[in-house]
Design a protein around this motif. Structure first.
Motif, short mmCIF file in Angstrom:
data_model
loop_
_atom_site.label_atom_id
_atom_site.label_comp_id
_atom_site.label_asym_id
_atom_site.label_seq_id
_atom_site.Cartn_x
_atom_site.Cartn_y
_atom_site.Cartn_z
N ASP A 140 0.79 -1.20 -0.04
CA ASP A 140 0.02 0.07 -0.24
C ASP A 140 0.92 1.27 0.07
O ASP A 140 0.34 2.48 -0.51
CB ASP A 140 -0.85 0.05 1.27
CG ASP A 140 -1.85 -1.03 1.17
OD1 ASP A 140 -2.36 -1.45 -0.08
OD2 ASP A 140 -2.56 -1.47 2.12
N ILE A 141 2.13 1.34 0.78
CA ILE A 141 2.96 2.58 0.78
C ILE A 141 4.37 1.94 0.68
O ILE A 141 4.83 1.13 1.22
CB ILE A 141 2.40 3.45 1.85
CG1 ILE A 141 3.43 4.50 1.95
CG2 ILE A 141 2.92 2.20 3.15
CD1 ILE A 141 2.71 5.50 2.92
N GLU A 142 4.94 2.79 -0.12
CA GLU A 142 6.49 2.43 -0.19
C GLU A 142 7.17 3.86 -0.17
O GLU A 142 7.04 4.83 -0.66
CB GLU A 142 6.91 1.71 -1.52
CG GLU A 142 8.33 1.27 -1.63
CD GLU A 142 8.74 1.02 -3.01
OE1 GLU A 142 9.65 0.69 -3.50
OE2 GLU A 142 7.62 0.64 -3.78
N ILE A 143 8.32 3.72 0.91
CA ILE A 143 9.22 4.88 1.00
C ILE A 143 10.56 4.58 0.46
O ILE A 143 11.31 3.52 0.72
CB ILE A 143 9.29 5.15 2.54
CG1 ILE A 143 7.94 5.58 3.08
CG2 ILE A 143 10.45 6.23 2.80
CD1 ILE A 143 7.81 5.73 4.53
N SER A 144 11.24 5.27 -0.30
CA SER A 144 12.42 5.24 -1.08
C SER A 144 13.22 6.21 -1.16
O SER A 144 12.81 7.56 -1.00
CB SER A 144 12.35 4.40 -2.28
OG SER A 144 11.65 5.19 -3.31
N VAL A 145 14.38 6.35 -1.50
CA VAL A 145 15.42 7.32 -1.73
C VAL A 145 16.21 7.19 -3.07
O VAL A 145 16.51 6.16 -3.11
CB VAL A 145 16.39 7.75 -0.52
CG1 VAL A 145 17.15 8.88 -0.89
CG2 VAL A 145 15.84 8.02 0.71
N GLU A 146 16.00 8.08 -4.03
CA GLU A 146 16.63 7.83 -5.34
C GLU A 146 17.25 9.47 -5.53
O GLU A 146 16.59 10.33 -5.65
CB GLU A 146 15.79 7.63 -6.28
CG GLU A 146 14.86 6.13 -6.07
CD GLU A 146 13.89 6.02 -7.17
OE1 GLU A 146 13.75 6.65 -8.27
OE2 GLU A 146 12.91 5.15 -6.82
#
Length: 287
Positions: A140-146
């Motif tokens: 449902d929710i995804e947190i990432s750093v790009e």
């Protein structure tokens, strides 16, 4: 007259007959010796003349070489003056190049320091977000750093009902937790992006997936602003339609993955530049 000549000849004959054979032999020997000496002297003379010609030729060559060396020496002296000027200019250019390299190195270190600080802040932000959103399903929710940017991707099924752009009550709870974090990070701005699948959409006043993606983004922005007091000046609403899919739109499950709203959190540009300026005063940078 004839008598006188005859008498003279007779006298010569008489005198000749008087010269002894021994003296004649001695004279003849001395003549040969003299001739040998003359021949030897002639040979030596010729040799001396040849040596003199060789010496003259060598002298001429040496004179020519001397003249060339003198001219070349003068040219070298002139070149030395030019070289001194060039060397001085080269030293100045080298000094300027070194100064330029030092400035570039300093700039690079300042940028690296700013990037390091930004990454540290981003890491803190991610940890905070995962802390408040940790109980949610990963689908449902995804947190990432790009590339130095924090992304919060929220699925369509969590935020909206099918074909709707009205935020669900459950989604408002999630957005409230996101607002709790971003309100504590005033140095960040963020953009809310709406994404759809490739199934053509038209309902009421909405013309297509462009309209739907934008309406969903503005709905999220309004909830953050009106319900959770997020500063609207920090937010941007954007629609991306179906043109940036996560996966191919060839199955219902894949289309569901592509229907999402993404919150892109990034530091303010002036805040990032402040990080660089702060680095200029850092003793570790300026030593």
């Amino acid at each position: 007259m004839k008598k006188w000549m005859i008498g003279s000849l007779g006298l010569v004959l008489v005198l000749s007959s008087c010269v002894s054979q021994k003296k004649y032999a001695d004279l003849e020997s001395k003549q040969r010796e003299t001739q040998d000496l003359l021949n030897s002297a002639t040979v030596k003379l010729n040799s001396c003349l040849e040596d003199k010609a060789t010496a003259d030729a060598r002298l001429k060559t040496l004179e020519e070489q001397n003249a060339f060396l003198k001219a070349n020496n003068q040219e070298l002296i002139n070149n030395m003056g030019d070289l001194t000027t060039l060397t001085s200019k080269g030293a100045d250019n080298l000094e300027k190049s070194l100064e330029s390299l030092q400035e570039k190195d300093l700039t690079i270190r300042r940028l690296q320091d700013a990037v390091t600080r930004r990454d540290s802040v981003n890491l803190s932000l991610v940890q905070s977000l995962k802390g408040v959103l940790g109980n949610l399903d990963d689908e449902d929710i995804e947190i990432s750093v790009e590339k130095g940017v924090v992304f919060i991707s929220i699925s369509d099924k969590l935020l909206f009902r099918s074909g709707s752009y009205n935020v669900t009550s459950a989604a408002k709870t999630v957005l409230g937790k996101v607002a709790q974090v971003v309100n504590n990070k005033p140095d960040f701005e963020f953009m809310v992006e709406g994404h759809t699948d490739n199934v053509p959409y038209r309902s009421g006043v909405l013309l297509d997936n462009w309209d739907l993606s934008v309406k969903r983004a503005t709905s999220v922005v309004r909830v953050l602003q009106n319900d959770y007091k997020v500063d609207p000046a920090r937010m941007t609403a954007a629609g991306r339609s179906h043109y940036i899919p996560l996966v191919s739109n060839d199955t219902p499950d894949n289309r569901a993955k592509n229907r999402r709203t993404r919150i892109v959190v990034l530091p303010k540009l002036d805040q990032f530049y402040d990080m660089i300026e702060d680095g200029m005063d850092d003793p570790e940078i300026n030593r």
